[in-house]
Design a protein around this motif. Structure first.
Motif, PDB file in Angstrom:
ATOM      1  N   THR A 101      -5.031   1.861  -8.447  1.00 59.69           N
ATOM      2  CA  THR A 101      -4.961   0.398  -9.184  1.00 59.69           C
ATOM      3  C   THR A 101      -3.857  -0.387  -8.923  1.00 59.69           C
ATOM      4  O   THR A 101      -2.760   0.052  -8.523  1.00 59.69           O
ATOM      5  CB  THR A 101      -5.416   0.562 -10.564  1.00 59.69           C
ATOM      6  OG1 THR A 101      -4.125   1.324 -11.135  1.00 59.69           O
ATOM      7  CG2 THR A 101      -6.609   1.410 -10.900  1.00 59.69           C
ATOM      8  N   LYS A 102      -4.093  -1.664  -8.970  1.00 58.32           N
ATOM      9  CA  LYS A 102      -3.029  -2.704  -9.031  1.00 58.32           C
ATOM     10  C   LYS A 102      -1.929  -2.569 -10.173  1.00 58.32           C
ATOM     11  O   LYS A 102      -2.428  -1.981 -11.142  1.00 58.32           O
ATOM     12  CB  LYS A 102      -3.205  -4.042  -8.626  1.00 58.32           C
ATOM     13  CG  LYS A 102      -4.102  -4.219  -7.265  1.00 58.32           C
ATOM     14  CD  LYS A 102      -4.175  -5.835  -7.097  1.00 58.32           C
ATOM     15  CE  LYS A 102      -4.975  -5.859  -5.671  1.00 58.32           C
ATOM     16  NZ  LYS A 102      -5.310  -7.305  -5.464  1.00 58.32           N
ATOM     17  N   TRP A 108      -7.402  -1.043  -6.430  1.00 58.07           N
ATOM     18  CA  TRP A 108      -6.724  -1.456  -5.088  1.00 58.07           C
ATOM     19  C   TRP A 108      -7.768  -1.768  -3.910  1.00 58.07           C
ATOM     20  O   TRP A 108      -8.611  -0.743  -3.759  1.00 58.07           O
ATOM     21  CB  TRP A 108      -5.959  -0.302  -4.777  1.00 58.07           C
ATOM     22  CG  TRP A 108      -5.269  -0.713  -3.479  1.00 58.07           C
ATOM     23  CD1 TRP A 108      -5.437  -0.066  -2.685  1.00 58.07           C
ATOM     24  CD2 TRP A 108      -4.184  -1.532  -3.300  1.00 58.07           C
ATOM     25  NE1 TRP A 108      -4.538  -0.583  -1.313  1.00 58.07           N
ATOM     26  CE2 TRP A 108      -3.644  -1.353  -1.884  1.00 58.07           C
ATOM     27  CE3 TRP A 108      -3.274  -2.549  -4.270  1.00 58.07           C
ATOM     28  CZ2 TRP A 108      -2.480  -2.311  -1.457  1.00 58.07           C
ATOM     29  CZ3 TRP A 108      -2.239  -3.153  -3.732  1.00 58.07           C
ATOM     30  CH2 TRP A 108      -2.121  -2.995  -2.394  1.00 58.07           C
ATOM     31  N   PRO A 109      -7.896  -2.803  -3.483  1.00 59.25           N
ATOM     32  CA  PRO A 109      -9.087  -3.099  -2.424  1.00 59.25           C
ATOM     33  C   PRO A 109      -9.072  -2.650  -1.103  1.00 59.25           C
ATOM     34  O   PRO A 109      -9.755  -2.740  -0.424  1.00 59.25           O
ATOM     35  CB  PRO A 109      -9.014  -4.657  -2.300  1.00 59.25           C
ATOM     36  CG  PRO A 109      -7.488  -4.909  -2.772  1.00 59.25           C
ATOM     37  CD  PRO A 109      -7.240  -3.938  -3.298  1.00 59.25           C
ATOM     38  N   TRP A 110      -7.949  -2.139  -0.724  1.00 60.76           N
ATOM     39  CA  TRP A 110      -7.633  -1.753   0.697  1.00 60.76           C
ATOM     40  C   TRP A 110      -7.560  -0.260   0.860  1.00 60.76           C
ATOM     41  O   TRP A 110      -6.840   0.404   0.075  1.00 60.76           O
ATOM     42  CB  TRP A 110      -6.158  -2.187   1.239  1.00 60.76           C
ATOM     43  CG  TRP A 110      -6.165  -3.624   0.921  1.00 60.76           C
ATOM     44  CD1 TRP A 110      -5.232  -4.148  -0.192  1.00 60.76           C
ATOM     45  CD2 TRP A 110      -6.578  -4.708   1.479  1.00 60.76           C
ATOM     46  NE1 TRP A 110      -5.424  -5.501  -0.257  1.00 60.76           N
ATOM     47  CE2 TRP A 110      -6.369  -5.987   1.008  1.00 60.76           C
ATOM     48  CE3 TRP A 110      -7.583  -4.999   2.519  1.00 60.76           C
ATOM     49  CZ2 TRP A 110      -6.840  -7.148   1.049  1.00 60.76           C
ATOM     50  CZ3 TRP A 110      -8.004  -6.255   2.864  1.00 60.76           C
ATOM     51  CH2 TRP A 110      -7.567  -7.167   2.186  1.00 60.76           C
ATOM     52  N   MET A 114      -1.647   1.738   1.304  1.00 59.60           N
ATOM     53  CA  MET A 114      -1.757   1.957  -0.305  1.00 59.60           C
ATOM     54  C   MET A 114      -0.690   1.064  -0.892  1.00 59.60           C
ATOM     55  O   MET A 114       0.419   0.536  -0.154  1.00 59.60           O
ATOM     56  CB  MET A 114      -1.147   3.635  -0.644  1.00 59.60           C
ATOM     57  CG  MET A 114      -2.555   4.205  -0.074  1.00 59.60           C
ATOM     58  SD  MET A 114      -3.991   4.038  -1.186  1.00 59.60           S
ATOM     59  CE  MET A 114      -4.897   3.447   0.239  1.00 59.60           C
ATOM     60  N   PRO A 115      -0.446   0.724  -2.305  1.00 54.65           N
ATOM     61  CA  PRO A 115       0.486  -0.136  -3.079  1.00 54.65           C
ATOM     62  C   PRO A 115       1.841   0.527  -2.469  1.00 54.65           C
ATOM     63  O   PRO A 115       2.897  -0.389  -2.677  1.00 54.65           O
ATOM     64  CB  PRO A 115       0.033   0.181  -4.437  1.00 54.65           C
ATOM     65  CG  PRO A 115      -1.616   0.486  -4.388  1.00 54.65           C
ATOM     66  CD  PRO A 115      -1.470   1.180  -3.084  1.00 54.65           C
ATOM     67  N   TRP A 116       2.194   1.960  -2.721  1.00 58.50           N
ATOM     68  CA  TRP A 116       3.455   2.517  -2.385  1.00 58.50           C
ATOM     69  C   TRP A 116       4.308   2.016  -0.785  1.00 58.50           C
ATOM     70  O   TRP A 116       5.260   2.377  -0.384  1.00 58.50           O
ATOM     71  CB  TRP A 116       3.462   3.932  -2.868  1.00 58.50           C
ATOM     72  CG  TRP A 116       2.489   4.619  -1.880  1.00 58.50           C
ATOM     73  CD1 TRP A 116       2.528   5.320  -1.008  1.00 58.50           C
ATOM     74  CD2 TRP A 116       1.331   5.183  -2.681  1.00 58.50           C
ATOM     75  NE1 TRP A 116       1.356   6.060  -0.524  1.00 58.50           N
ATOM     76  CE2 TRP A 116       0.564   5.728  -1.898  1.00 58.50           C
ATOM     77  CE3 TRP A 116       0.636   4.577  -3.683  1.00 58.50           C
ATOM     78  CZ2 TRP A 116      -0.810   6.494  -2.014  1.00 58.50           C
ATOM     79  CZ3 TRP A 116      -0.522   5.261  -4.181  1.00 58.50           C
ATOM     80  CH2 TRP A 116      -1.329   5.975  -3.103  1.00 58.50           C
TER      81      TRP A 116
END
Length: 339
Positions: A101-102, A108-110, A114-116
């Motif tokens: 998740t954001k 998270w759409p991608w 990843m966010p990290w």
């Protein structure tokens, strides 16, 4: 004898009509299906011409139209979420990505990053740095890059969106080739790479994300796609051979390529600022990858990409310097996370 058999059959049909009609059809179906084909036709014709056999014929005809319904098999299980909702089971093997998740709690759409793996580009980097060619090999590398720029200028002219798309398809090759060859060298010699494998693969991935962003902004035409296939095929093999022969020259060539990329993106920004190119909203993938504001524009995207290219310039000139000093890359710490 056949005549006697026919008479016997007709007599049985006339005298036993009620029992035939009321009997369960299943056994009679089985009997009729198991006899040979000539016998079956003879029996059907006998029943047809016998007025009392109409119901039996009707049952026989209807039995042929009945289709057995196959047993319903369990459908292949689709993706299911566990009760906790944190893991998506996508296959029999249970290989799944944790729920990501954001910061605001939205999903998270991608799947491609990843966010990290996202970051904020360092815009304070010196864009004007230039490695002055001094040695013969440096001059060869520099002149080679300048020569490669000529057909690019002729073909794309000031279409910087298309130019950037082509540039990124080439720029993403050296990091992958270098990382692959260092990986194989590490396996052959049982040596650590000093982190340089990961550093070069990070560079290749970063350049690929540049391309994914540019594709959202510029829709390549069929002949541009064909040109990409041709250029990539030639450049990959040429750079592979060059890296095998002389890694220091290969990294120097990439350093000079990145300097040209900085120049191209600077011209791109000038056209955006002058209004020659519309400053459209930034693609969603760029906003999430570089942690840009939600209202970011094309100018912001090109600015962070140009900063990335400046970092790649420094990394490759640094790698070439290590080789020119007679050392191996593993002798110096790799600039991990240095986009």
């Amino acid at each position: 004898m056949n005549h006697l058999l026919a008479k016997s059959t007709l007599r049985r049909l006339l005298t036993g009509r009620t029992s035939i009609i009321s009997a369960s059809p299943a056994p009679s179906f089985t009997v009729f299906r198991k006899v040979t084909e000539p016998a079956t036709l003879w029996r059907q014709s006998t029943v047809f011409f016998n007025g009392g056999g109409h119901e039996l014929l009707k049952r026989m005809m209807s039995s042929e139209a009945v289709k057995e319904v196959p047993e319903k098999k369990d459908d292949v299980p689709e993706k299911k979420k566990e009760a906790s909702g944190e893991v998506v089971v996508s296959s029999y093997w249970g290989v799944a990505r944790p729920r990501v998740t954001k910061e605001d709690g939205t999903e998270w759409p991608w799947n491609c990053f990843m966010p990290w793996e996202t970051y904020q580009a360092d815009l304070s980097i010196d864009l004007g740095k230039h490695h002055v060619p001094k040695t013969f090999l440096d001059k060869v590398a520099y002149r080679t890059v300048k020569l490669l720029r000529v057909p690019t200028d002729v073909f794309f002219q000031r279409r910087y969106g298309c130019r950037a798309m082509m540039l990124e398809t080439v720029a993403a090759v050296p990091g992958m080739v270098g990382g692959m060859l260092l990986h194989l060298r590490s396996l052959r010699k049982f040596q650590q790479s000093g982190g340089w494998i990961k550093a070069l693969l990070e560079e290749a991935e970063n350049e690929r994300m540049h391309l994914m962003t540019m594709v959202e902004l510029v829709k390549p035409k069929w002949y541009e796609r064909f040109l990409v296939l041709t250029v990539q095929g030639v450049f990959f093999n040429a750079f592979f051979v060059l890296y095998m022969m002389s890694p220091k020259v290969a990294h120097r060539v990439v350093g000079y390529l990145e300097e040209e990329a900085i120049h191209s993106y600077t011209e791109y920004l000038k056209d955006i600022e002058s209004g020659a190119i519309e400053n459209v909203p930034a693609p969603a993938i760029a906003i999430d990858y570089w942690r840009l504001p939600k209202d970011a524009k094309l100018k912001d995207v090109i600015t962070v990409i140009r900063a990335d290219e400046a970092h790649h310039r420094d990394v490759n000139h640094f790698a070439s310097d290590i080789h020119f000093q007679g050392k191996e890359l593993r002798d110096a710490p790799a600039p991990l996370g240095y986009h």
